[in-house]
Scaffold this motif. Structure first.
Motif, PDB file in Angstrom:
ATOM      1  N   VAL A 500       0.936  -1.848   0.360  1.00 26.14           N
ATOM      2  CA  VAL A 500      -0.005   0.229  -0.336  1.00 26.14           C
ATOM      3  C   VAL A 500       0.488   0.983  -0.072  1.00 26.14           C
ATOM      4  O   VAL A 500       0.712   2.245  -1.027  1.00 26.14           O
ATOM      5  N   GLY A 501       2.234   1.160   0.704  1.00 27.06           N
ATOM      6  CA  GLY A 501       2.708   2.239   0.986  1.00 27.06           C
ATOM      7  C   GLY A 501       3.109   2.474  -0.313  1.00 27.06           C
ATOM      8  O   GLY A 501       2.835   3.734  -0.426  1.00 27.06           O
ATOM      9  N   LEU A 502       3.541   2.044  -1.262  1.00 25.76           N
ATOM     10  CA  LEU A 502       4.235   2.064  -2.457  1.00 25.76           C
ATOM     11  C   LEU A 502       3.281   2.283  -3.403  1.00 25.76           C
ATOM     12  O   LEU A 502       3.925   3.430  -4.416  1.00 25.76           O
ATOM     13  N   GLY A 561      17.713  -5.484  -8.207  1.00 19.55           N
ATOM     14  CA  GLY A 561      17.724  -4.623  -7.054  1.00 19.55           C
ATOM     15  C   GLY A 561      19.135  -3.077  -7.325  1.00 19.55           C
ATOM     16  O   GLY A 561      18.417  -2.354  -7.026  1.00 19.55           O
ATOM     17  N   ALA A 562      19.971  -3.564  -7.796  1.00 18.54           N
ATOM     18  CA  ALA A 562      21.257  -2.971  -7.890  1.00 18.54           C
ATOM     19  C   ALA A 562      21.619  -1.825  -9.179  1.00 18.54           C
ATOM     20  O   ALA A 562      21.260  -1.114  -8.933  1.00 18.54           O
ATOM     21  N   ASN A 569      15.181   4.496  -8.079  1.00 16.34           N
ATOM     22  CA  ASN A 569      14.056   4.140  -8.544  1.00 16.34           C
ATOM     23  C   ASN A 569      12.518   3.141  -8.079  1.00 16.34           C
ATOM     24  O   ASN A 569      13.342   1.892  -7.452  1.00 16.34           O
ATOM     25  N   SER A 570      12.540   3.326  -6.668  1.00 17.48           N
ATOM     26  CA  SER A 570      11.858   2.171  -5.940  1.00 17.48           C
ATOM     27  C   SER A 570      11.298   1.718  -6.546  1.00 17.48           C
ATOM     28  O   SER A 570      10.486   0.628  -5.749  1.00 17.48           O
ATOM     29  N   ARG A 574      10.303  -2.755  -6.419  1.00 19.84           N
ATOM     30  CA  ARG A 574       9.391  -2.804  -6.358  1.00 19.84           C
ATOM     31  C   ARG A 574       8.922  -4.240  -7.430  1.00 19.84           C
ATOM     32  O   ARG A 574       8.335  -5.155  -7.356  1.00 19.84           O
ATOM     33  N   ALA A 575       9.652  -3.415  -8.565  1.00 13.44           N
ATOM     34  CA  ALA A 575       8.397  -4.437  -9.625  1.00 13.44           C
ATOM     35  C   ALA A 575      10.147  -5.065  -9.985  1.00 13.44           C
ATOM     36  O   ALA A 575       9.814  -6.666 -10.257  1.00 13.44           O
TER      37      ALA A 575
END
Length: 611
Positions: A500-502, A561-562, A569-570, A574-575
């Motif tokens: 929910v946060g993102l 992730g790196a 890019n958060s 997440r993607a």
């Protein structure tokens, strides 16, 4: 599969860019300031402007639904779909009905900070292993991606004329680097930039417009790109994520205390069997006698004269009683027939088992071996694992127990309660969340991120995102040493904060950006901003990926992730988690995110001074 992946990435970007191109081709100027809702759609969009709560969560819900849609096995994911939908709705409302959505930025900040904190609370234990394994590679990628992006933006000055403010706006927007945008704003406001007259007046607007426009474009396309990048280069991110999880945890290791899977019991070499008392030698004997005759088997329950007992030691057995015994299968098979036949349909079989963790503090336990403790208090319980300072130790008869060790034990509620009288209160699975720790952790992370350090005339700070990552990762690591620290933090609650946060943050970003995109189109900034920004946004991460895969031989899940961190890019991170079905991408994210943010902040400041 590579062709499908490319098509998915292209279509996602084209959906946003197409809106801008159509409006540009139509030559529509920005509408007048007053809303003019007409027709059914205008009335609905205007109502949603006056009811932002309904608007926000409608976009989140529909975005999640669209994120589940896949074309030939390829989908955008919930994050990209939510941002794309929010941007379309916002652009449509502004361009067609002059309705501008302005949801509070503070709300966006709150939900984004919850998302970042939730990530750190899960990734902490794996983060240390990932840094130990890939630390040098992460640092190189954290420098390569932003420096290459900066070089490409700067090189564009030799091929096209960029209006004042665009240089910093394109770089910060293409890399979704909000601290860089803030530094550029500060540089322009300081009056130190090499600008004067009309150029000085235009620069702040150009900076803001190009940043907002490219931020949205870059966020959507990069999010989709991250989800398909492994397939583009022939890698299986799901398999790599699982392989990394096994490598960091150890093939046969138990989940560390305080982590999401710590109370999943798994295989337990104990069984519960029920036997009917038929042996005449047992008539008139007590439960204590039966316990003594079967030292490694626990008498859990007894059905005696029509009643079920949690048996006291002095209960006298009678023929026909049923005895529920818990212990190793081999001992049950050997000792059970001496009692009588096994009963299949007994009501005594309904014995529940709890898996809990005890933290050793009792002086009577410290220094004793597991073998000694098993003789004193081991009847009817199973020792799943033993941990010391966040590391799993081998379980053996001669293993001594130290203060602060964590014992993960499975047994019936009765046995767990008896053990608690010696070892102290157990740490149990919980559906509640320690709000005190959550609140203090969020405040501490934001405070750490707000600390500024002067450097080269710029006030540098980690920013709330990095500060929250540091605090939450530290807290999650400490919980592996002492699972009682910070109270319960169940995985379901952590996952809710993350999801929910993102997506609320992303929805607010998109809904607030429609007007900025429209102004960028009307102001003629579309072409140079889009072309240069696209090159700066997507060439460096692809180059970084190729370096990580072919030169560094990195695990693709960690590499995702790196690269997301190097691009600040958060949503991309997440993607990556969604695509790999793993938390592993978050291992590579914090280090590259922190270094890249710091570097881009400095470069954007210098670009703003150039004009």
């Amino acid at each position: 599969m590579r062709s499908q992946a490319r098509h998915a990435a292209i279509l996602a970007g084209a959906a946003v860019v197409g809106l801008a191109v159509i409006a540009f081709a139509q030559g529509q100027p920005p509408p007048a300031m007053q809303p003019h809702p007409h027709g059914v759609f205008g009335a609905i969009l205007d109502y949603l402007r006056r009811q932002p709560f309904i608007l926000l969560f409608l976009v989140v819900a529909v975005g999640y639904a669209l994120g589940e849609v896949k074309v030939k096995g390829v989908g955008m994911g919930s994050t990209a779909a939510t941002l794309l939908l929010a941007l379309i709705v916002s652009f449509w409302a502004f361009q067609s009905f002059n309705i501008e959505y302005t949801l509070p930025e503070f709300t966006s900040t709150v939900f984004f900070n919850l998302f970042i904190f939730a990530i750190g609370m899960k990734v902490g234990p794996q983060f240390l292993g990932g840094i130990h394994r890939e630390g040098k590679h992460l640092i190189i990628l954290a420098l390569l991606v932003p420096l290459l992006s900066s070089a490409l933006v700067y090189a564009s000055r030799f091929f096209t004329h960029l209006a004042p403010g665009l240089l910093a706006g394109i770089l910060s927007g293409a890399n979704t680097a909000t601290p860089g945008f803030g530094a550029a704003q500060a540089a322009l406001a300081s009056g130190s930039a090499a600008l004067s007259g009309e150029a000085a007046r235009q620069a702040p607007g150009n900076l803001t417009t190009s940043y907002a426009f490219l931020y949205c474009i870059s966020m959507v396309v990069f999010t989709v790109l991250m989800s398909v990048m492994p397939k583009m280069f022939g890698k299986d991110a799901v398999a790599d994520g699982k392989a990394m999880e096994k490598e960091l945890a150890g093939e046969d290791s138990a989940p560390l205390p305080g982590t999401a899977d710590s109370f999943i019991r798994g295989y337990m070499p104990l069984d519960l069997r029920v036997f009917r008392v038929e042996n005449p030698a047992l008539e008139g004997r007590t439960v204590a006698d039966l316990d003594h005759a079967h030292p490694r088997v626990a008498i859990e329950r007894i059905y005696h004269k029509g009643r079920v007992y949690n048996p006291p030691p002095d209960l006298v057995l009678s023929r026909g009683d049923e005895v529920a015994m818990l212990g190793p299968v081999s001992l049950l098979l050997a000792g059970g027939p001496r009692i009588g036949p096994e009963v299949d349909d007994s009501k005594l079989r309904n014995v529940k088992f709890d898996t809990v963790e005890f933290i050793v503090h009792n002086k009577d336990v410290i220094g004793k071996t597991l073998g000694e403790l098993a003789l004193r208090m081991g009847q009817g319980i199973y020792l799943n694992a033993l941990f010391r300072a966040g590391d799993q130790l081998p379980v053996s008869q001669d293993q001594a127990v130290n203060k602060g060790d964590v014992l993960r034990i499975t047994g019936s509620p009765k046995r767990v309660a008896e053990l608690g009288k010696v070892l102290g209160p157990p740490v149990k699975p919980s559906l509640s969340t320690d709000i005190i720790t959550l609140g203090l952790g969020l405040a501490a992370g934001a405070l750490l991120g707000a600390i500024t350090v002067p450097m080269f005339g710029i006030q540098f700070s980690l920013g709330s995102a990095v500060g929250l990552l540091v605090v939450s990762i530290g807290l999650s690591i400490l919980r592996t040493h002492n699972p009682a620290l910070g109270g319960p933090f169940p995985e379901s609650a952590r996952q809710l904060l993350e999801d929910v946060g993102l997506n609320v943050f992303i929805a607010i970003l998109g809904l607030n950006s429609g007007a900025g995109v429209a102004h960028a189109i009307a102001g003629g900034l579309l072409a140079p901003t889009l072309i240069i920004g696209s090159i700066a946004a997507f060439v460096p991460p692809i180059v970084g990926w190729m370096v990580g895969q072919y030169i560094f031989k990195m695990n693709s899940a960690v590499l995702m992730g790196a690269i997301a961190g190097a691009r600040c890019n958060s949503a991309g991170m997440r993607a990556a988690q969604e695509a790999s079905k793993s938390i592993v991408p978050a291992i590579g994210y914090p280090v590259t995110f922190a270094i890249s943010n710091l570097l881009l902040t400095l470069i954007c400041y210098m670009f703003a001074l150039m004009g």
